[in-house]
Scaffold this motif. Structure first.
Motif, PDB file in Angstrom:
ATOM      1  N   ASP A   9     -14.046  -5.193 -16.220  1.00 10.87           N
ATOM      2  CA  ASP A   9     -13.285  -3.951 -16.256  1.00 10.87           C
ATOM      3  C   ASP A   9     -14.064  -2.825 -16.907  1.00 10.87           C
ATOM      4  O   ASP A   9     -13.549  -1.720 -17.074  1.00 10.87           O
ATOM      5  CB  ASP A   9     -11.969  -4.163 -17.023  1.00 10.87           C
ATOM      6  CG  ASP A   9     -11.037  -5.094 -16.254  1.00 10.87           C
ATOM      7  OD1 ASP A   9     -11.147  -5.129 -15.023  1.00 10.87           O
ATOM      8  OD2 ASP A   9     -10.213  -5.778 -16.904  1.00 10.87           O
ATOM      9  N   ASP A  87     -12.480   5.199  -7.552  1.00 14.57           N
ATOM     10  CA  ASP A  87     -12.852   3.805  -7.789  1.00 14.57           C
ATOM     11  C   ASP A  87     -14.187   3.693  -8.520  1.00 14.57           C
ATOM     12  O   ASP A  87     -14.446   2.697  -9.204  1.00 14.57           O
ATOM     13  CB  ASP A  87     -12.925   3.045  -6.459  1.00 14.57           C
ATOM     14  CG  ASP A  87     -11.551   2.852  -5.826  1.00 14.57           C
ATOM     15  OD1 ASP A  87     -10.546   3.031  -6.550  1.00 14.57           O
ATOM     16  OD2 ASP A  87     -11.486   2.544  -4.625  1.00 14.57           O
ATOM     17  N   GLY A 422       6.134  -4.127 -14.567  1.00 18.29           N
ATOM     18  CA  GLY A 422       4.842  -4.793 -14.552  1.00 18.29           C
ATOM     19  C   GLY A 422       4.916  -6.295 -14.683  1.00 18.29           C
ATOM     20  O   GLY A 422       3.881  -6.959 -14.837  1.00 18.29           O
ATOM     21  N   ALA A 468      -4.094  -3.211  -5.128  1.00 18.57           N
ATOM     22  CA  ALA A 468      -4.106  -4.179  -6.223  1.00 18.57           C
ATOM     23  C   ALA A 468      -5.485  -4.812  -6.389  1.00 18.57           C
ATOM     24  O   ALA A 468      -5.932  -5.082  -7.510  1.00 18.57           O
ATOM     25  CB  ALA A 468      -3.055  -5.257  -5.975  1.00 18.57           C
ATOM     26  N   ARG A 471      -7.806  -1.790  -7.736  1.00 11.14           N
ATOM     27  CA  ARG A 471      -7.439  -1.268  -9.054  1.00 11.14           C
ATOM     28  C   ARG A 471      -6.339  -2.147  -9.641  1.00 11.14           C
ATOM     29  O   ARG A 471      -5.140  -1.834  -9.522  1.00 11.14           O
ATOM     30  CB  ARG A 471      -6.978   0.186  -8.927  1.00 11.14           C
ATOM     31  CG  ARG A 471      -8.034   1.110  -8.311  1.00 11.14           C
ATOM     32  CD  ARG A 471      -7.607   2.581  -8.361  1.00 11.14           C
ATOM     33  NE  ARG A 471      -6.440   2.861  -7.563  1.00 11.14           N
ATOM     34  CZ  ARG A 471      -6.460   3.113  -6.261  1.00 11.14           C
ATOM     35  NH1 ARG A 471      -7.605   3.085  -5.603  1.00 11.14           N
ATOM     36  NH2 ARG A 471      -5.345   3.379  -5.603  1.00 11.14           N
ATOM     37  N   PRO A 472      -6.699  -3.263 -10.246  1.00 11.30           N
ATOM     38  CA  PRO A 472      -5.711  -4.259 -10.704  1.00 11.30           C
ATOM     39  C   PRO A 472      -4.663  -3.699 -11.670  1.00 11.30           C
ATOM     40  O   PRO A 472      -3.568  -4.263 -11.771  1.00 11.30           O
ATOM     41  CB  PRO A 472      -6.583  -5.320 -11.394  1.00 11.30           C
ATOM     42  CG  PRO A 472      -7.938  -5.154 -10.773  1.00 11.30           C
ATOM     43  CD  PRO A 472      -8.077  -3.699 -10.500  1.00 11.30           C
ATOM     44  N   ASP A 473      -4.963  -2.647 -12.387  1.00  9.90           N
ATOM     45  CA  ASP A 473      -4.015  -2.103 -13.370  1.00  9.90           C
ATOM     46  C   ASP A 473      -2.965  -1.200 -12.740  1.00  9.90           C
ATOM     47  O   ASP A 473      -1.996  -0.816 -13.420  1.00  9.90           O
ATOM     48  CB  ASP A 473      -4.769  -1.328 -14.451  1.00  9.90           C
ATOM     49  CG  ASP A 473      -5.642  -2.246 -15.305  1.00  9.90           C
ATOM     50  OD1 ASP A 473      -5.326  -3.456 -15.377  1.00  9.90           O
ATOM     51  OD2 ASP A 473      -6.627  -1.752 -15.881  1.00  9.90           O
ATOM     52  N   ASP A 474      -3.137  -0.817 -11.481  1.00 14.17           N
ATOM     53  CA  ASP A 474      -2.177   0.095 -10.842  1.00 14.17           C
ATOM     54  C   ASP A 474      -0.830  -0.595 -10.642  1.00 14.17           C
ATOM     55  O   ASP A 474      -0.760  -1.790 -10.329  1.00 14.17           O
ATOM     56  CB  ASP A 474      -2.709   0.571  -9.497  1.00 14.17           C
ATOM     57  CG  ASP A 474      -3.669   1.734  -9.646  1.00 14.17           C
ATOM     58  OD1 ASP A 474      -4.078   2.003 -10.789  1.00 14.17           O
ATOM     59  OD2 ASP A 474      -4.022   2.357  -8.625  1.00 14.17           O
ATOM     60  N   ARG A 475       0.244   0.188 -10.806  1.00 15.30           N
ATOM     61  CA  ARG A 475       1.592  -0.300 -10.587  1.00 15.30           C
ATOM     62  C   ARG A 475       2.255   0.529  -9.494  1.00 15.30           C
ATOM     63  O   ARG A 475       1.602   1.321  -8.825  1.00 15.30           O
ATOM     64  CB  ARG A 475       2.407  -0.219 -11.895  1.00 15.30           C
ATOM     65  CG  ARG A 475       1.815  -0.982 -13.079  1.00 15.30           C
ATOM     66  CD  ARG A 475       1.640  -2.457 -12.786  1.00 15.30           C
ATOM     67  NE  ARG A 475       2.866  -3.029 -12.262  1.00 15.30           N
ATOM     68  CZ  ARG A 475       2.892  -4.154 -11.535  1.00 15.30           C
ATOM     69  NH1 ARG A 475       1.788  -4.790 -11.244  1.00 15.30           N
ATOM     70  NH2 ARG A 475       4.049  -4.625 -11.090  1.00 15.30           N
ATOM     71  N   GLN A 478       1.695   4.364  -9.287  1.00 13.15           N
ATOM     72  CA  GLN A 478       0.382   4.754  -8.752  1.00 13.15           C
ATOM     73  C   GLN A 478       0.324   4.568  -7.234  1.00 13.15           C
ATOM     74  O   GLN A 478      -0.273   5.364  -6.521  1.00 13.15           O
ATOM     75  CB  GLN A 478      -0.732   3.944  -9.425  1.00 13.15           C
ATOM     76  CG  GLN A 478      -1.026   4.346 -10.864  1.00 13.15           C
ATOM     77  CD  GLN A 478       0.002   3.818 -11.840  1.00 13.15           C
ATOM     78  OE1 GLN A 478       0.601   2.764 -11.616  1.00 13.15           O
ATOM     79  NE2 GLN A 478       0.197   4.534 -12.948  1.00 13.15           N
TER      80      GLN A 478
END
Length: 719
Positions: A9, A87, A422, A468, A471-475, A478
């Motif tokens: 990350d 990104d 989340g 996902a 960008r694994p942190d996006d919910r 986003q």
């Protein structure tokens, strides 16, 4: 090529951005100052090179992201560029179309430069043009209004007033639109401007014209814009019009921090005012320009690349100035197929049957495209695909984000975003929400509205999975923001279905499988272009764009008649001559045409050359010289080839000339593979004429025999 984003990350640094690039792309990314021109062939990663250049400049501290303006030609391309930069860890860059960038500036500066609010923007000209024609008592139908609207746009992007239009249009040999003469068309243009004034609106071309006017007249505004945007990047530069070029010059001012990227071989919008001379003459206008060529094709197989190169090999030399010859990087794939069909219905049925077989083998429908020259060619294809229950998407139909099921789904996701805690992965949340809108894990049977609805929702699910992964942190908030941005840019996600599109609409896209239909004289090149050499070459470039959309499988298809039972009067496109396998009819025609000039006989001989390894036609000069496809393995001994290269290097050094003046690499390969034992055998190799045979023949034979002579003591004379 490796992905630029690392598995950790940790944010990328400037060096990590460069590691993801090939040598030529890296050269582009490192060229952070001065005028830079990138000649980028199809599939060579130009967007990657551009975005990594911007990211490298920002991460190295040389640029401020907010001071970069990246301009391209479609909202979709601009959105993709913003996504890639985000990104890469570089948000804040302004990536916009010419019109969007100009409109933003115009809205900001209009109150101080002119006063009041900017007039409303009208998106469609047709109603205004029709009213202008009506005022002139001209009877025009829908097609005539469309043609007149296009002519209005052409004149305005060329900065031509109605008074100047007739003479300039005649000088350029441009046909008058809608059955009118140029003077009558100019009267419609003048009336169109009057109707706009009466309604108090502006059109898209006015946005550019007004921005140019403000920047020319107000030095303070021009100074503010140049202070804000210190680094300019322009993609698809071969499509720039005279008006866009003028705006770019005003943005730039006296500076030279400009990077342009383009491919003259993909100039297909001349009818709309695009002028590739801006790209071709860039180095003349900007002394000290650094030119970089991107030639490594990562998109297509060697077989598709060979056909694309062969298509341009047959263009007149003047038409391929600054051409980029592609070098395939992918593994070998199937040879392109060439289909001759009795009529349009038979062609459509064959396409549908072939596509059905592909889908049965597990290939995705979204990775198949059928491309044609004119939109009227889609009807039999639509019917044939529907008859087999194959879903299809007609590019140019209803926009993705305008569909009711998509609008409803986005509203549901927006509501759910307020309570997303989340606890579940993004993809699972989206699936739960869209289940209430009719989405299910399994697609419904058959085709029709129900299947189309499911495919739209499935595209949103697939997009959530892509977000996902990137960008694994996006919910969910986003994702909704990305959907809003995509809707504004009309950047639709992939929908499952075979794509039907015109060649012009396919620009900038790619698929695993591409079928090019209707490749008959009269359609490719189109009949109205047949008597204009420049127009014919634009048609060749249009076909080149179609060919280079294919990653793996390519079909070139034509028909002998338009309707079943009709007279078989059509002929395959001239652009396929020498590229497609000769049919019996071709052989008969060839037998009756063995005469002609020496140049014509030589050209026919080159077109019939085939690879000695796989038997496929040889489509490039280098391949014909070596006698084999570039994708087929070499058959020479490496030590022999190196001995020949060493001899050539010594000989060139002594003569004080570049090595290729002695022999090109392709000629050396041909010599190493043929291993001629006598002068007569050496004379039969392409690239060795009488003069070179006399000058170098004995020395080459000595190298092949293993007893190369020592270099001469004194300097050799220039050959």
């Amino acid at each position: 090529m490796n992905s630029a984003r690392t598995t950790s990350d940790a944010p990328l640094d400037a060096d990590a951005v460069l590691e993801a690039l090939d040598p030529e792309q890296r050269e582009v990314a490192r060229a952070l100052s001065g005028p830079v021109r990138v000649l980028a062939g199809a599939g060579t990663g130009k967007t990657r090179a551009l975005t990594h250049r911007i990211a490298h400049g920002a991460l190295a501290g040389a640029w401020q992201p907010t001071q970069v303006l990246a301009v391209t030609f479609t909202a979709r391309a601009a959105a993709e560029m913003r996504t890639r930069l985000r990104d890469l860890g570089v948000p804040g860059v302004q990536a916009r179309t010419f019109h969007a960038a100009a409109l933003r500036q115009l809205q900001y500066f209009w109150p101080q430069a002119v006063g009041g609010a900017l007039p409303p923007l009208v998106e469609h000209k047709a109603g205004l043009v029709a009213q202008a024609a009506s005022r002139l008592r001209l009877r025009v139908d829908r097609a005539a209004v469309r043609d007149l609207s296009a002519e209005v746009e052409w004149a305005k992007v060329g900065m031509l007033t109605p008074d100047a239009y007739p003479e300039e249009a005649r000088r350029r040999g441009r046909p008058a639109p809608a059955g009118l003469d140029h003077l009558a068309a100019a009267r419609v243009m003048r009336g169109y401007e009057e109707v706009k004034t009466d309604r108090g609106v502006i059109d898209f071309e006015d946005v550019l014209l007004l921005t140019v006017g403000v920047l020319e007249e107000r030095a303070d505004v021009a100074r503010a814009v140049r202070q804000q945007y210190r680094h300019l990047v322009v993609d698809e530069y071969q499509d720039v019009s005279g008006l866009q070029q003028r705006l770019l010059e005003l943005w730039l001012g006296e500076r030279d921090d400009l990077c342009v990227v383009g491919d003259a071989s993909q100039t297909i919008y001349s009818f709309a005012g695009a002028d590739p001379r801006h790209l071709l003459d860039f180095d003349r206008r900007h002394p000290g320009t650094r030119t970089v060529r991107l030639v490594r094709d990562y998109r297509s197989t060697p077989q598709v690349v060979a056909l694309a190169n062969g298509l341009l090999d047959r263009a007149p030399r003047a038409a391929t100035r600054a051409r980029v010859e592609l070098v395939a990087q992918r593994p070998a794939g199937p040879a392109p197929e060439f289909w001759e069909n009795a009529d349009d219905d038979a062609e459509a049925a064959r396409v549908a049957a072939w596509v059905a077989d592909l889908l049965a083998q597990g290939h995705a429908a979204s990775e198949v495209a059928v491309l044609f020259r004119t939109n009227s060619q889609s009807e039999p294809l639509e019917q044939a695909l529907a008859a087999r229950g194959i879903g299809y998407l007609l590019r140019g139909g209803e926009r993705f984000f305008a569909r009711k099921e998509v609008r409803d789904a986005v509203l549901l996701l927006r509501g759910a975003a307020r309570s997303d805690d989340g606890a579940q992965p993004l993809g699972a949340v989206v699936r739960d929400v869209l289940s209430g809108a009719g989405w299910a894990e399994r697609a419904p049977e058959g085709s029709g509205a129900v299947r189309e609805r499911w495919e739209s929702l499935q595209a949103l699910v697939a997009l959530a999975d892509d977000v996902a992964a990137a960008r694994p942190d996006d919910r969910l908030p986003q994702l909704v923001a990305e959907l809003d941005e995509r809707a504004a840019a009309q950047h639709a996600p992939t929908v499952e279905g075979v794509t039907l599109a015109s060649l012009h609409a396919a620009k900038g896209l790619e698929w695993d499988t591409v079928v090019l239909v209707g490749l008959s004289e009269g359609l490719m090149p189109i009949s109205f272009a047949a008597d204009d050499a420049d127009a014919v070459e634009e048609e060749r470039r249009l076909l080149y764009v179609g060919v280079t959309r294919a990653r793996e499988r390519l079909v070139c298809s034509w028909t002998l008649s338009r309707t079943p039972g009709g007279r078989a009067s059509r002929k395959p496109s001239r652009f396929l001559d020498g590229l497609r396998p000769a049919s019996a009819a071709d052989a008969a025609r060839g037998a009756g045409a063995r005469g002609g000039t020496r140049a014509e006989r030589k050209r026919r001989g080159a077109q019939l050359s085939r690879c000695r390894t796989c038997g496929e036609p040889l489509t490039t000069a280098a391949a014909r010289k070596t006698g084999r496809c570039e994708s087929c393995p070499a058959t020479y001994d490496e030590a022999t080839f190196e001995a020949l290269r060493e001899w050539r290097s010594r000989t060139a050094a002594e003569a004080k000339v570049p090595a290729y003046v002695v022999f090109t690499d392709a000629t050396l390969v041909a010599v190493a593979e043929a291993r001629p034992a006598a002068t007569a055998d050496l004379a039969g190799i392409a690239g060795i004429g009488p003069a070179k045979l006399e000058r170098y023949g004995e020395a080459v034979l000595a190298v092949l025999a293993g007893d190369a002579p020592a270099p001469p003591d004194g300097p050799a004379e220039h050959p």
